[in-house]
Design an enzyme around this catalytic site. Structure first.
Site, short mmCIF file in Angstrom:
data_model
loop_
_atom_site.label_atom_id
_atom_site.label_comp_id
_atom_site.label_asym_id
_atom_site.label_seq_id
_atom_site.Cartn_x
_atom_site.Cartn_y
_atom_site.Cartn_z
N GLY A 117 24.67 13.51 16.38
CA GLY A 117 24.32 14.29 15.19
C GLY A 117 23.00 15.01 15.37
O GLY A 117 22.81 16.12 14.86
N ALA A 118 22.09 14.38 16.11
CA ALA A 118 20.78 15.02 16.29
C ALA A 118 20.90 16.29 17.12
O ALA A 118 20.16 17.25 16.93
CB ALA A 118 19.81 14.03 16.92
N GLY A 175 -3.29 11.58 -11.75
CA GLY A 175 -2.25 11.91 -12.72
C GLY A 175 -1.61 13.25 -12.43
O GLY A 175 -1.17 13.54 -11.32
N GLY A 176 -1.57 14.09 -13.48
CA GLY A 176 -0.95 15.41 -13.36
C GLY A 176 -1.57 16.24 -12.26
O GLY A 176 -0.91 17.08 -11.65
#
Ligand code: HXC
Length: 535
Positions: A422-423, A187-188
């Site tokens: 782009g790389a 959980g938390g």
């Protein structure tokens, strides 16, 4: 009677007076606090192959360096029998110590006490040690072993998590925050580590999940065991939640100590320099093999990193996640440098969503903590495909562009072989403000690979040719022409996209000299605050 009438007592010798009642009482209470949940529960903890919180602290920190605070703090909760359990320290030990001689703040959850669950007093202790770490500008380390929010305390325990999360974010990018998962983190309990810089897990004993196997079954009908759901393997290989896995707790503590040796204490300092036995101008002629290789042939980029680094030392991070990009720390001429490198051995070094997230967050960490960046480029580009497009490669890939463009620490880039599209721009190019950009003679810097470029540029001519053999011959000829013109570093060298083509054998010495020149590079004024947001 004088208060201090016996000079012998000043000589650190034991007094022969009987201990005052208040001292006797204190010693008894303190012994109770030290005993934690008691020997029986501690035994059960050890039977699971786990240490107790106190043992963990003593193994991680420099010998005898721990001093504890708030050891007697208790929960105010009177519901469901919590008060009757008189849990001194409320299931978490907090204090300060030293690692490699440098101060750290630490908290360790004690599973034998109420499952290490987080009530409000427990949370207050953690929040307090985090505040003190931030004031002192020292790293904070959490040893987590917890069933999550303490069910008996209701909303107060949830509020406690809120206090911790808020501090995680406040401290982000200012002091290193390290989470060591040594049991369940449910959980938390899983979210605070996710807000910190680095997460360690130990094989077999560490588990992280939002809800455990039974809740998963109730919600979705899926049947899964705890290891497959949230163990060190899925989190280090698939989710990328975990940065380091260890075989045992002791192995884990060794790795934490090593990680800290690369980090500054805070965002106003630099990592410590070390004297090294490895000479700065050591030649690495073996790297000439990279130039001899077919650009499509794979090799593990770690081989290059080891050979560049002082004494072949490379502390790799996220070793099993998104292996197409490799990140970690090395020392060059004794100075710490963060490495970000495409790895041709995995997906040809292409950048996909996970690799972009992995590299981008590391770059942002390095930038926050004044650690220079060495980028090694060998990539055919961002990974094409429907699953990448629909999985958000544009969104994830943009994080990498953002991180490089934002980083103002010294950035040195070396293109080994392919740097396409782009790389090429993303991987520390000059246009995202790389400071010194080098290339090997084998570098191919172009919009795309020669074969793909020819298919697009000459598609009409190729379609006209009906004889397949002749078509292939044409392609080979055109590909060669394209390669001669663009698939080399010379166009980039001519127009200043790279600063220098270098001999592979001289790579180590050139990179060390580049970082030495850049050491006095200063940040532009008024840069925005650099938090290390989870990406
Ligand atoms: C109170 C807890 C507890 C909890 C465990 N214990 N979790 N007490 N609150 N959350 C207690 C048990 O009652 C038991 O007490 C002791 O710890 C040991 O637990 P066991 O179950 O016997 O141990 P084990 O079999 O090892 O299982 C460990 C476990 C399991 C997997 C962690 O206890 C479990 O599933 N706990 C609940 C996990 C969970 O769902 N937490 C989410 C809470 S909600 P005794 O006295 O018998 O020794 C949450 C949301 C926060 O955290 C959201 C913030 C954003």
């Amino acid at each position: 009677m004088e208060l201090f009438d016996n000079p012998r007592e000043d000589k650190n010798t034991k007094s022969d007076r009987p201990a005052p009642k208040s001292l006797v009482k204190f010693r008894q209470i303190y012994q109770d606090a030290l005993a934690g949940a008691g020997e029986e529960k501690n035994k059960a903890q050890r039977a699971k192959g786990k240490f107790t919180a106190r043992e963990r602290i003593s193994y991680l920190l420099d010998q005898d360096s721990f001093f504890e605070i708030k050891s007697l703090m208790e929960s105010n909760c009177h519901d469901f029998g919590v008060a009757d359990k008189h849990i001194k320290g409320d299931g978490v030990i907090t204090g300060f110590g030293r690692i490699n001689g440098r101060p750290v703040a630490i908290f360790a959850q004690d599973f034998p006490q109420l499952g290490g669950s987080l009530g409000y007093a427990h949370a207050t202790k953690i929040a307090d040690i985090m505040d003190k770490a931030l004031q002192a500008k020292i790293p904070v380390i959490g040893l987590l072993d917890s069933g999550g929010a303490r069910i008996q305390e209701g909303v107060e325990s949830l509020n406690g998590y809120g206090e911790i999360f808020w501090r995680n974010v406040k401290a982000s990018g200012k002091i290193p925050q390290i989470s060591v998962i040594l049991g369940p983190c449910a959980g938390g309990a899983a979210y605070s580590p996710a807000l910190t810089d680095f997460i360690f897990m130990v094989e077999g004993i560490s588990h992280m999940f939002i809800t455990g196997p039974s809740a998963v079954k109730a919600a979705t009908g899926e049947e899964i065991d705890i290891d497959t759901l949230g163990g060190s393997v899925p989190h280090s290989e698939k989710s990328g939640v975990c940065h380091f896995i260890a075989k045992s707790e002791q192995d884990c503590f060794r790795q934490v100590r090593e990680l800290l040796s690369f980090l500054p204490q805070n965002n106003e300092e630099r990592p410590l320099s070390e004297t090294t036995t490895d000479v700065a101008d050591r030649a690495v002629p073996v790297l000439e093999r990279v130039c001899a290789m077919d650009p499509k042939k794979a090799f593990r980029i770690q081989h290059v990193i080891w050979r560049l680094a002082d004494n072949f030392g490379f502390f790799e991070i996220h070793q099993n996640f998104a292996k197409n990009v490799v990140i970690g720390f090395i020392r060059l001429g004794g100075e710490v440098v963060g490495v970000v490198a495409n790895n041709p051995a995995h997906l040809g070094g292409a950048l996909d969503s996970d690799a972009s997230d992995k590299a981008a967050r590391f770059i942002r960490f390095l930038n926050a903590f004044n650690i220079p960046i060495l980028t090694l480029v060998d990539t055919g580009g961002y990974l094409p495909g429907v699953s990448q497009e629909h999985g958000g490669i544009i969104r994830h890939g943009a994080k990498l562009l953002y991180a490089y463009a934002e980083a103002t620490v010294p950035k040195v880039t070396l293109v080994l072989r392919k740097a396409y599209g782009g790389a090429y721009i993303a991987m520390g190019s000059k246009f995202l403000r790389g400071d010194l950009n080098f290339a090997f003679p084998s570098a191919e810097i172009a919009v795309m690979g020669p074969r793909g470029a020819v298919e697009i540029l000459y598609s009409r001519d190729l379609k006209k040719e009906t004889d397949e053999a002749k078509k292939e011959e044409m392609k080979i000829k055109l590909t060669k022409e394209y390669s001669d013109k663009f698939a080399s570093p010379y166009q980039a060298a001519r127009n200043g996209s790279i600063d220098e083509i270098i001999e592979p054998a001289e790579a180590r010495s050139k990179i060390i000299r580049a970082f030495a020149v850049l050491r006095t590079k200063r940040d532009p004024k008024n840069h925005p605050r650099r938090g290390n947001i989870p990406l």
